[in-house]
Design a protein around this motif. Structure first.
Motif, short mmCIF file in Angstrom:
data_model
loop_
_atom_site.label_atom_id
_atom_site.label_comp_id
_atom_site.label_asym_id
_atom_site.label_seq_id
_atom_site.Cartn_x
_atom_site.Cartn_y
_atom_site.Cartn_z
N SER B 53 -3.43 -0.51 -3.92
CA SER B 53 -4.42 -0.32 -2.80
C SER B 53 -5.92 -0.06 -3.38
O SER B 53 -6.03 0.59 -4.26
N THR B 58 -7.16 -7.50 -0.11
CA THR B 58 -7.64 -7.72 1.34
C THR B 58 -8.92 -8.88 1.27
O THR B 58 -8.99 -9.59 1.82
N GLN B 102 -3.27 -6.73 8.23
CA GLN B 102 -2.85 -5.53 8.03
C GLN B 102 -2.71 -4.73 9.31
O GLN B 102 -1.68 -3.95 9.45
N ASP B 178 -1.27 -9.87 5.06
CA ASP B 178 -1.81 -8.74 4.41
C ASP B 178 -0.96 -7.45 4.46
O ASP B 178 -0.74 -6.93 5.73
N GLU B 179 -0.44 -7.10 3.44
CA GLU B 179 0.57 -5.82 3.61
C GLU B 179 1.45 -5.89 4.50
O GLU B 179 1.56 -4.96 5.44
N GLY B 182 3.82 -2.96 5.26
CA GLY B 182 3.34 -1.56 4.72
C GLY B 182 3.46 -0.62 6.00
O GLY B 182 3.41 0.49 5.47
N THR B 210 0.57 -7.51 -1.26
CA THR B 210 1.25 -6.43 -1.32
C THR B 210 0.94 -5.52 -2.25
O THR B 210 0.89 -5.77 -3.31
N HIS B 211 1.38 -3.98 -2.06
CA HIS B 211 1.27 -3.12 -3.21
C HIS B 211 2.71 -2.97 -3.87
O HIS B 211 3.00 -2.03 -4.64
N ASN B 212 3.81 -3.73 -3.12
CA ASN B 212 5.03 -2.91 -3.10
C ASN B 212 5.92 -3.70 -4.23
O ASN B 212 6.45 -4.83 -3.75
#
Lengths: 293, 239
Positions: B53, B58, B102, B178-179, B182, B210-212
């Motif tokens: 993050s 983004t 997001q 975007d995410e 999330g 994504t950060h996942n």
């Protein structure tokens, strides 16, 4: 599927926007009154500007010699020599006293009051007397002989009326400008309130004209509603004033009661209000959108 | 498992559907938040933009959906060099992009149907087309019974699906998300990813930020890892 088509941007729901039809209505009402002024003053000026005056009056004031009658006869002799003059008649003292009666009653009129002699001059149809030559001739008969040509002050009155009509027109233009400014301010407020929706539409690929149309249609609607309200109140007001003037038979007042063409122009005011609001709103939105990437 | 595929500085740019060349971005007079981005995306690709993050995912997506202009460098979208494309023509390019934001960015005053129909209205579709396609798509994302609901009454997952339906209703050439997982549990996240994969199979190019990493490992596709404002292009293989 819900058959109701909802507005893409919920314009007109905030408190300021709800008041806007009344502001537009007030401005249209004022514009309606100014319009009545323009129509009435233009009509009066036109009427005054074409005087069909075939008379003038010469006033012979008493002088120290005391022989006003003799001077009056000399003046009549000069007048009848002018080819434009059909007839010149001295008005009797009784007739002069009758003319003064509305201001000074006959009972209070002192018997030894030195009253001027008046000469009623009837002109030939379409003829214009040489007033300069007559004035010069009268000057040789002594002071206090004046030619009262109604056309001179009627011309001045007509010119004054036309000036007032121009002022009323300028007032209308100022009202239109104020209306445009109100539309700009309201559109900017709406753009600020609905900035996220506008940005979203922009990012979805909506053309500037698509977004501007949403605002301009709302402005048109508000302008038409407010304009109709203001024009209706203006029409009722002018009708009321017209009736009051008519009952008074006060011809000294201008006839502000609109005739059919005047009411037609008044009926067009809401359309003008709507168009001014819509156009200024559109331009404001397009200029704001140009600042977006 | 993730392995490096190509060096970030040498992308294949010639026939690129989307191409970034030495792109940098700064907000106002601040420091550059993204620098020297070089990559190309071909039609029909499925890519992740991976990173923690706050790293600028983004911001990168905003460059892709033309919400931001780069401070330097060149961006080519659908064969159009953006720096030389007239502003009036950008709207048509944006209509070829679907975005799942997001925060969803659903319009609370509109119903689900009206929210999903919005891109069609912008594109000038007829009411008949809208009445045909929108309920069909809402059925596909499992929201038939919520058609006349308004977003504030929906759960996070339902909002997510409305946002996805809105993003794909016009069958965009490029779908950006975007995410997207999330705000939802991992099971629903996987279902959504499968949905994106189905869209990709029918020709839509998909880019998901994504950060996942776990999710990326479960559904492997090409990856661009964003770190310290720069990008490295990786390829992923199935775990």
């Amino acid at each position: 599927m819900n058959p109701t088509r909802l507005p893409i941007i919920p314009l007109g729901r905030d408190a300021a926007s709800r008041l806007l039809p009344f502001v537009f209505g007030l401005m249209t009402f004022l514009a309606g009154l100014a319009l009545a002024g323009v129509v009435a003053l233009s009509g009066a000026s036109e009427q005054i500007g074409k005087p069909e005056v075939d008379r003038l009056t010469v006033e012979v004031q008493p002088d120290q010699s005391g022989d006003t009658d003799a001077r009056t006869q000399l003046v009549i002799a000069h007048l009848t020599r002018d080819p434009a003059v059909a007839e010149a008649t001295a008005i009797s003292d009784d007739e002069v006293a009758a003319l003064l009666q509305p201001w000074l009653s006959r009972d209070t009129l002192p018997g030894d009051l030195a009253m001027p002699r008046l000469i009623d001059v009837r002109l030939k149809s379409g003829a214009t007397p040489n007033l300069a030559a007559l004035s010069e001739a009268f000057a040789t008969l002594g002071p206090g002989i004046k030619i009262d040509d109604p056309r001179t002050w009627l011309d001045r009155l007509g010119s004054f009326g036309r000036s007032l009509a121009v002022v009323a027109g300028i007032i209308m233009a100022l009202i239109a400008a104020a209306l445009g400014v109100m539309a700009v301010v309201n559109t900017r407020m709406a753009l600020a309130v609905h900035r996220e929706v506008v940005e979203l539409l922009h990012l979805m690929g909506a053309k500037d004209s698509f977004i501007a149309r949403l605002f301009q249609m709302q402005a048109l609607k508000v302008g038409l509603i407010g304009g109709a309200l203001g024009a209706a109140i203006a029409a009722a007001t002018l009708y009321g004033i017209g009736q009051a003037v008519h009952r008074l038979d006060a011809t000294i007042f201008l006839d502000v009661a609109l005739k059919a063409p005047g009411y037609a122009v008044l009926a067009a005011l809401p359309v003008a209000t709507g168009l001014i609001a819509a156009l200024t709103s559109r331009v404001t939105v397009l200029r704001a959108l140009k600042r977006m990437p | 498992m993730i392995r490096q595929r190509t060096p970030a500085s040498a992308p294949t740019l010639s026939s690129a559907f989307i191409r970034f060349e030495s792109v940098g971005l700064r907000y106002g007079l601040g420091p550059e938040v993204l620098h020297d981005l070089n990559f190309a995306i071909e039609p029909g690709e499925f890519r992740y933009v991976l990173g923690p993050s706050g790293v600028g995912k983004t911001t990168l997506l905003r460059l892709l959906y033309l919400s931001l202009r780069p401070s330097r460098g060149l961006i080519t979208m659908f064969g159009h060099e953006l720096a030389t494309t007239p502003r009036a023509d950008l709207a048509a390019l944006r209509r070829r992009i679907g975005v799942v934001f997001q925060d969803f960015r659903l319009l609370d005053h509109l119903t689900v149907v009206e929210n999903v129909a919005l891109p069609l209205r912008i594109a000038g579709a007829s009411e008949a087309e809208i009445r045909q396609h929108v309920p069909e798509l809402l059925g596909w994302v499992g929201l038939t019974d919520q058609m006349n609901a308004r977003p504030p009454t929906l759960s996070g997952g339902q909002k997510q699906r409305v946002a996805i339906a809105r993003a794909v209703i016009t069958k965009p050439d490029l779908l950006l998300a975007d995410e997207p997982t999330g705000n939802i549990d991992s099971a629903l996240g996987l279902r959504l990813l499968r949905l994106f994969e189905e869209l990709n199979k029918v020709g839509t190019t998909v880019v998901i930020a994504t950060h996942n990493e776990a999710l990326v490992t479960q559904r492997p596709h090409s990856i661009m890892r964003l770190s310290g404002g720069t990008l490295e292009e990786l390829a992923a293989v199935a775990a």
